[in-house]
Design a protein around this motif. Structure first.
Motif, mmCIF file in Angstrom:
data_model
loop_
_atom_site.group_PDB
_atom_site.id
_atom_site.type_symbol
_atom_site.label_atom_id
_atom_site.label_comp_id
_atom_site.label_asym_id
_atom_site.label_seq_id
_atom_site.Cartn_x
_atom_site.Cartn_y
_atom_site.Cartn_z
ATOM 1 N N ILE A 113 11.562 -4.834 0.274
ATOM 2 C CA ILE A 113 11.052 -3.746 -0.556
ATOM 3 C C ILE A 113 9.811 -4.251 -1.292
ATOM 4 C CG2 ILE A 113 12.459 -4.296 -2.602
ATOM 5 C CD1 ILE A 113 12.798 -1.204 -2.966
ATOM 6 N N ALA A 114 8.820 -3.382 -1.424
ATOM 7 C CA ALA A 114 7.637 -3.671 -2.240
ATOM 8 C C ALA A 114 7.720 -2.792 -3.478
ATOM 9 C CB ALA A 114 6.354 -3.375 -1.472
ATOM 10 N N VAL A 115 7.409 -3.385 -4.622
ATOM 11 C CA VAL A 115 7.473 -2.664 -5.891
ATOM 12 C C VAL A 115 6.162 -2.866 -6.641
ATOM 13 C CG1 VAL A 115 8.709 -2.409 -8.079
ATOM 14 C CG2 VAL A 115 9.970 -3.056 -6.006
ATOM 15 N N VAL A 116 5.580 -1.759 -7.090
ATOM 16 C CA VAL A 116 4.365 -1.802 -7.895
ATOM 17 C C VAL A 116 4.536 -0.866 -9.077
ATOM 18 C CG1 VAL A 116 2.810 -2.412 -6.004
ATOM 19 C CG2 VAL A 116 3.249 -0.014 -6.498
ATOM 20 N N GLY A 117 3.946 -1.232 -10.202
ATOM 21 C CA GLY A 117 4.071 -0.345 -11.351
ATOM 22 C C GLY A 117 3.185 -0.745 -12.502
ATOM 23 N N GLY A 118 3.011 0.201 -13.397
ATOM 24 C CA GLY A 118 2.215 -0.020 -14.592
ATOM 25 C C GLY A 118 1.879 1.313 -15.239
ATOM 26 N N MET A 119 1.294 1.254 -16.390
ATOM 27 C CA MET A 119 0.955 2.463 -17.122
ATOM 28 C C MET A 119 -0.007 3.338 -16.324
ATOM 29 S SD MET A 119 2.886 2.288 -19.689
ATOM 30 C CE MET A 119 2.295 3.625 -20.705
ATOM 31 N N LYS A 125 0.836 -1.205 0.000
ATOM 32 C CA LYS A 125 0.000 0.000 0.000
ATOM 33 C C LYS A 125 0.870 1.254 0.000
ATOM 34 C CE LYS A 125 -3.849 2.249 2.291
ATOM 35 N NZ LYS A 125 -4.800 2.247 3.393
ATOM 36 N N LEU A 126 1.943 1.264 0.761
ATOM 37 C CA LEU A 126 2.849 2.411 0.780
ATOM 38 C C LEU A 126 3.540 2.583 -0.573
ATOM 39 C CD1 LEU A 126 4.366 1.988 4.346
ATOM 40 C CD2 LEU A 126 2.776 3.774 3.573
ATOM 41 N N ALA A 127 3.861 1.476 -1.224
ATOM 42 C CA ALA A 127 4.452 1.556 -2.563
ATOM 43 C C ALA A 127 3.441 2.135 -3.556
ATOM 44 C CB ALA A 127 4.926 0.177 -3.017
ATOM 45 N N LEU A 128 2.183 1.758 -3.414
ATOM 46 C CA LEU A 128 1.139 2.318 -4.281
ATOM 47 C C LEU A 128 0.971 3.814 -4.042
ATOM 48 C CD1 LEU A 128 -1.443 -0.591 -4.051
ATOM 49 C CD2 LEU A 128 -0.359 0.235 -6.167
ATOM 50 N N GLU A 129 1.063 4.232 -2.785
ATOM 51 C CA GLU A 129 1.006 5.667 -2.479
ATOM 52 C C GLU A 129 2.179 6.399 -3.127
ATOM 53 O OE1 GLU A 129 0.904 6.072 1.774
ATOM 54 O OE2 GLU A 129 -1.096 5.182 1.936
ATOM 55 N N GLY A 175 6.140 2.724 -8.003
ATOM 56 C CA GLY A 175 6.333 3.115 -6.620
ATOM 57 C C GLY A 175 7.049 2.008 -5.872
ATOM 58 N N ALA A 176 7.842 2.396 -4.885
ATOM 59 C CA ALA A 176 8.559 1.423 -4.061
ATOM 60 C C ALA A 176 8.476 1.860 -2.609
ATOM 61 C CB ALA A 176 10.019 1.326 -4.491
#
Length: 150
Positions: A73-79, A8-12, A27-28
């Motif tokens: 570490i959490a990693v999220v990403g996309g267009m 969730k923090l990575a998404l923020e 986001g990471a």
């Protein structure tokens, strides 16, 4: 801190990404061994080479504040306009930078596939699939500080 809280923090952090060229927002959220979290987002540049990834932004923020031991570490990403995000793994440069500071066999990397990023307040475990890997799995036979010891 749970995996979902870190995601969730990575998404923020992803919301702060500056991506006028690729529109690929990442986001990471980097967790230190004493429980502090450093968030990072990718920051693009018209010259492309000076662009910085989310993972490196988080690491550099942490190191610049005196933290050098990390747990995960959490990693999220996309267009940019996607409602759902696919798994997004760190690039090779970020893997190498992580290798400088972490124990590769125990450091956890959480990659998340998220069904709906439009309402982060209602992000629940049933809307997220997590792929947990060690840095060694992402960077086999990695080159690290011990390779330069005499």
């Amino acid at each position: 801190m749970t995996e979902i809280e870190l995601i969730k923090l990575a998404l923020e952090a992803r919301e702060m990404a500056y991506t006028p060229y690729s529109r690929h927002k990442v986001g990471a959220a980097l967790l230190t061994t004493d429980g502090k979290v450093f968030k990072g987002c990718n920051i693009e540049n018209a010259g492309y080479t000076p662009t910085n990834c989310a993972e490196r932004t988080a690491i550099f923020k942490a190191v610049s504040e005196g933290y050098k031991t990390f747990e995960s570490i959490a990693v999220v990403g996309g267009m940019d306009k996607l409602k759902a995000l696919p798994f997004c793994a760190p690039c090779g440069v970020c893997r190498q930078v992580l290798r400088e500071f972490v124990a590769p066999d125990t450091f956890k990397v959480y990659l998340a596939e998220v069904d709906d990023v439009t309402d982060l307040n209602n992000l629940t475990e049933d809307k997220v699939r997590i792929k947990t890997m060690t840095l060694s799995e992402l960077l086999p036979l990695g080159f690290g500080p011990e390779n330069l010891e005499i």
